[in-house]
Design a protein around this motif. Structure first.
Motif, short mmCIF file in Angstrom:
data_model
loop_
_atom_site.label_atom_id
_atom_site.label_comp_id
_atom_site.label_asym_id
_atom_site.label_seq_id
_atom_site.Cartn_x
_atom_site.Cartn_y
_atom_site.Cartn_z
N TYR A 99 -8.16 -24.15 42.36
CA TYR A 99 -9.06 -23.03 42.29
C TYR A 99 -9.65 -23.08 42.52
O TYR A 99 -10.39 -23.85 41.27
CB TYR A 99 -7.87 -21.29 41.41
N ARG A 148 -13.70 -21.22 41.69
CA ARG A 148 -13.91 -19.91 41.09
C ARG A 148 -15.58 -20.15 41.22
O ARG A 148 -16.02 -20.66 40.03
CB ARG A 148 -13.31 -19.42 40.25
N ILE A 193 -10.72 -24.95 38.93
CA ILE A 193 -9.37 -24.99 38.05
C ILE A 193 -8.11 -25.79 38.52
O ILE A 193 -7.54 -25.46 39.47
CB ILE A 193 -9.33 -23.52 37.73
N ALA A 248 -4.69 -25.31 38.19
CA ALA A 248 -3.86 -24.42 38.32
C ALA A 248 -2.66 -25.87 37.42
O ALA A 248 -2.08 -25.68 36.52
CB ALA A 248 -3.76 -23.73 38.65
N PRO A 290 2.91 -21.48 28.05
CA PRO A 290 1.92 -20.39 27.62
C PRO A 290 1.38 -19.87 28.71
O PRO A 290 1.54 -20.18 29.66
CB PRO A 290 0.79 -20.56 27.14
N SER A 291 1.07 -18.01 28.92
CA SER A 291 0.20 -17.54 30.17
C SER A 291 -1.16 -18.53 30.62
O SER A 291 -2.14 -19.21 29.34
CB SER A 291 -0.32 -16.31 29.78
N GLY A 292 -1.05 -18.51 31.70
CA GLY A 292 -1.73 -19.36 31.85
C GLY A 292 -1.50 -20.59 32.65
O GLY A 292 -2.44 -21.48 32.54
N SER A 293 -0.58 -21.02 31.87
CA SER A 293 -0.24 -22.48 32.02
C SER A 293 -0.27 -23.19 33.49
O SER A 293 0.06 -24.47 33.77
CB SER A 293 0.62 -22.93 31.18
N GLY A 294 0.44 -22.52 34.14
CA GLY A 294 0.87 -23.02 35.69
C GLY A 294 2.18 -22.72 35.86
O GLY A 294 2.19 -23.32 36.81
N LYS A 295 2.75 -22.36 35.41
CA LYS A 295 4.04 -21.89 36.05
C LYS A 295 4.30 -21.47 37.24
O LYS A 295 5.10 -21.61 38.24
CB LYS A 295 4.85 -21.05 35.32
N THR A 296 3.66 -20.43 37.41
CA THR A 296 3.88 -19.52 38.88
C THR A 296 3.02 -20.01 40.38
O THR A 296 3.94 -20.30 41.28
CB THR A 296 3.00 -17.95 38.80
N THR A 297 2.11 -20.84 39.59
CA THR A 297 1.32 -21.81 40.12
C THR A 297 2.17 -23.09 40.91
O THR A 297 3.03 -23.01 42.19
CB THR A 297 -0.20 -22.60 40.24
N HIS A 333 9.27 -16.27 30.17
CA HIS A 333 8.54 -15.88 28.90
C HIS A 333 9.33 -16.30 28.02
O HIS A 333 9.02 -16.73 26.50
CB HIS A 333 7.21 -15.09 28.72
N ARG A 354 0.93 -11.66 45.91
CA ARG A 354 0.09 -11.42 44.62
C ARG A 354 -1.05 -10.91 44.65
O ARG A 354 -1.62 -10.44 43.30
CB ARG A 354 -1.22 -13.51 44.79
N1 LIG Z 1 -5.38 -17.12 43.58
C1 LIG Z 1 -5.85 -17.42 42.17
N2 LIG Z 1 -7.56 -17.73 41.77
C2 LIG Z 1 -8.06 -18.91 41.24
N3 LIG Z 1 -7.64 -18.79 40.09
C3 LIG Z 1 -6.21 -18.45 39.97
C4 LIG Z 1 -5.23 -17.87 40.74
N4 LIG Z 1 -3.86 -17.94 40.26
C5 LIG Z 1 -3.42 -18.80 39.00
N5 LIG Z 1 -5.28 -18.98 38.86
C6 LIG Z 1 -5.34 -19.63 37.61
O1 LIG Z 1 -4.79 -20.60 37.84
C7 LIG Z 1 -3.82 -20.66 35.86
C8 LIG Z 1 -2.48 -20.55 36.61
O2 LIG Z 1 -2.14 -19.79 36.64
P1 LIG Z 1 -0.32 -19.15 36.96
O3 LIG Z 1 -0.61 -17.95 37.56
O4 LIG Z 1 -0.02 -20.23 37.33
O5 LIG Z 1 0.10 -19.01 35.75
P2 LIG Z 1 1.25 -18.54 34.76
O6 LIG Z 1 1.99 -19.77 33.84
O7 LIG Z 1 1.90 -18.24 35.48
O8 LIG Z 1 0.56 -17.52 33.79
P3 LIG Z 1 1.70 -16.29 33.32
O9 LIG Z 1 2.56 -16.30 32.63
O10 LIG Z 1 0.37 -15.24 32.48
O11 LIG Z 1 2.32 -15.48 34.48
C9 LIG Z 1 -4.89 -19.89 35.11
O12 LIG Z 1 -5.52 -20.22 35.28
C10 LIG Z 1 -5.08 -19.41 36.80
O13 LIG Z 1 -6.31 -18.14 35.75
#
Ligand SMILES: Nc1ncnc2c1ncn2[C@@H]1O[C@H](COP(=O)(O)OP(=O)(O)OP(=O)(O)O)[C@@H](O)[C@H]1O
Ligand SMILES: [Mg+2]
Lengths: 231, 403
Positions: A17, A19, A24, A26, A45-52, A208, B399
């Protein structure tokens, strides 16, 4: 099409990503194979990239680098990928999605909500067993109710039914119990487990909730866009 | 227990249920469109109804042209349509001059007299007498029907034919006697006209010579009605008539034009109002649909993830817009029909001159056209929101504005 063949193969995929000037990663060079019939949970953990990661595997998003093969078809390789409409075709043939929020149409009944996908697309042979599906999900007495009359767990089960009417091979679930209490969460876990065991549905789950993750057969940990150790 | 393979819900059903989610908002939008449609239909209905009534009034006069003594043409118009005051006279000889022209099919000389009758109503009122030629007048006024009796035949007879309202007011029937106020001359009622909806209703008709004699106006006329042959060049004929001394020609098309010009000025104003109302209601539609699309971003993302293509989403949103407009159009049409009498009453109070017939005519064609136009405008205004929705990519939609 044997149950043990790979359905998703990711090789050193990245999702970067931007910014501003900052980049970043992800997902930062991750390799993974999902076989038919797998039930895998991703934790971290949150932000570890699971959703991505889940979005990449489910063809909702394109990797920035690496190679991704879905159902034998190369979806992405070295920065070149399929068009949006080609992705749509793969998505509707192969995947079902559920999310933390259910996004049911509040003015449609349970049955109608589950039938909505057919308005746009019906996979061959799909739709014969909608009632059975609802029954399996414990919704047989709720078919003519409106979403507002259901509990959160029931609403998520309606969303699951809706994701499954077109008989996808893979169900992708991103925090499906994020809005539910722990008892209801485990109930959903059991539903996913049953679908995996009885129907051979491939399930990819992001959560989680460690207890919920334990219903899966494989747990993959993520940290900073990379795999941590499997548990 | 098997669900039939055909089990499916239609796009229409989904669109309809989507509108039902925000009932008040949808309803307000529909009401906005309905009001605009109502104004639109009432105005167009008025336009055609008014024109028809005016045409009918003029046709009932029976002759296309009138020659009157010099005076202002506006007054001449009023004289003809309303029964006049401020009378000017011309000599009977003029008839011979007119008949000479080849374009003339027939003429009928007339003398109008207006008398103040102190016994009429509470504080007195005006009574109009029209002296007509029994040989030519009835032929030129085929529109007049009799409730009782018929025309007098002797040009000097002491007989009258009463207009419908005049007879009612004086409570006279055929065979009764009628006394002209302050003249002490008894006349016999030989006919009572049926209701015509024109100034003839209030007029009392006498043989021309009789009226001339009673009022001391021997050899005098106030007007000559002319029926021009169909082949005649009206403009050329009018030119010739203008050359006659001390008279002027009023062609009824001219009267009609004068009045229509007056009315159209008012109409342009009202049409602008209708246009603004429609523009506002369309902005309302765009706003409503755009808002609902934005609120449903994630849901639309899910629809797309479930296999809906951009075109499907476009159709769904477009259908919602058309439904709003269709409902508004139908409601507005019903409103226009339901309130046409009230509208007619209000317009009649506002207009400088209103013909006697119905002012508003709302036909099936008008209603269908108006509803069609509103739906068309709805389709146009739906394009942008539908396009916005169709363009959303599933992930971005899902999103969006993450909480
Ligand atoms: N559209 C985006 N633009 C910029 N950065 C992004 C975007 N989507 C996610 N990120 C960044 O990528 C990283 C991973 O995000 P992601 O949503 O995959 O985490 P996650 O593990 O799903 O977190 P959570 O448990 O909070 O849902 C984070 O640092 C987030 O800030
Ligand atoms: Mg996440």
């Amino acid at each position: 099409m044997k149950a043990t063949t790979a359905i998703i193969e990711a090789e050193n995929i990245k999702r970067i990503y931007k910014r501003g000037a900052e980049e970043i990663a992800a997902i930062d060079g991750l390799s993974l194979t999902v076989n038919r019939g797998d039930f895998t949970a991703f934790v971290g953990p949150s932000g570890s990239g699971k959703t991505t990661l889940l979005n990449l595997l489910g063809c909702l998003d394109n990797p920035s680098a690496g190679k991704l093969v879905v159902n034998g078809r190369t979806v992405h390789e070295n920065g070149r990928g399929l068009s949006e409409s080609q992705l749509t075709r793969i998505r509707r043939e192969l995947f079902g999605y559920i999310f933390q929020k259910f996004y049911l149409i509040p003015t449609l009944t349970v049955l109608e909500n589950v039938l909505v996908p057919f308005t746009f697309f019906r996979k061959e042979g799909a739709g014969q067993d909608v009632r059975q599906l609802l029954k399996k999900l414990g919704l047989e007495g709720r078919m003519n109710h409106l979403p507002a009359e259901l509990s959160g767990g029931e609403m998520q089960r309606v969303a699951i039914a809706r994701a499954l009417v077109n008989r996808p091979e893979v169900l992708l679930a991103d925090e499906p119990t994020g809005n539910l209490d722990s008892e209801r969460s485990l109930e959903i876990g059991q539903v996913l487990k049953k679908l995996n065991e009885e129907e051979g549905l491939t399930v990819l789950l992001v959560t989680h909730n460690i207890e919920l993750a334990r219903t899966a057969r494989v747990i993959i940990g993520l940290k900073d866009g990379k795999r941590s150790q499997a548990r | 227990m098997k669900v039939k393979n055909s089990q499916k819900i239609s796009l229409f059903h989904i669109a309809w249920k989507n509108l039902a989610r925000k009932k008040t908002r949808s309803l307000l939008t529909v009401v906005g469109i309905a009001l605009a449609t109502w104004v639109l239909i009432s105005l167009f209905g008025f336009n055609s109804g008014y024109k028809n009534s005016l045409d009918r009034d003029i046709d009932n006069l029976g002759f296309q042209m009138l020659v009157v003594a010099k005076g202002c043409p506006y007054e001449a118009a009023t004289l003809m349509l309303k029964g006049g005051t401020g009378l000017k006279y011309m000599n009977e000889d003029v008839v011979r001059l007119i008949v000479r022209e080849p374009e003339v099919e027939s003429v009928t000389p007339m003398l109008m007299q207006v008398v103040f009758d102190p016994n009429k109503g509470q504080s007195g009122g005006l009574t109009a007498f029209l002296g007509v030629d029994p040989a030519s007048f009835p032929r030129l006024k085929p529109g007049l029907s009799f409730k009782q009796g018929g025309w007098f035949t002797d040009p000097a007879a002491l007989e009258v034919v009463m207009g419908y309202e005049a007879a009612e007011l004086e409570q006279r029937e055929v065979g009764d006697l009628y006394l002209i106020p302050e003249k002490n001359i008894e006349l016999k009622v030989v006919g009572v006209l049926g209701r015509s909806g024109t100034q003839d209703d209030g007029t009392i008709f006498l043989p021309l010579q009789t009226l001339q004699k009673i009022f001391g106006q021997e050899g005098q006329l106030t007007s000559v009605g002319i029926k021009v042959s169909k082949e005649a060049n009206l403009a050329e004929f009018e030119e010739k008539m203008f050359k006659l001394p001390d008279v002027q020609v009023v062609s009824l098309t001219q009267v009609k034009t004068t009045i229509m010009t007056l009315v159209s000025t008012a109409r342009i104003l009202v049409f602008s109002i209708a246009l603004i109302a429609i523009l506002i209601s369309i902005m309302g539609v765009i706003n409503t649909v755009l808002m609902s699309v934005m609120e449903r971003q994630k849901e639309i993302g899910i629809l797309k993830a479930m296999g809906a293509l951009a075109g499907d989403v476009f159709r769904l949103v477009w259908l919602e817009t058309s439904l709003l407009c269709l409902m508004g159009g139908v409601l507005g049409a019903a409103l226009a029909l339901g309130t046409s009498r009230l509208t007619e009453y209000l317009i009649r109070k506002l207009l400088p001159f209103a013909p006697s017939g119905g002012l508003i005519s709302i036909g099936a064609t008008l209603i269908l056209t108006a509803i069609g136009a509103v739906v068309l405008l709805g389709l146009l205004s739906g394009i942008y929101p539908a396009f916005r929705a169709a363009r959303m990519r599933p992930l971005e939609a899902i999103r969006s504005e993450e909480e």
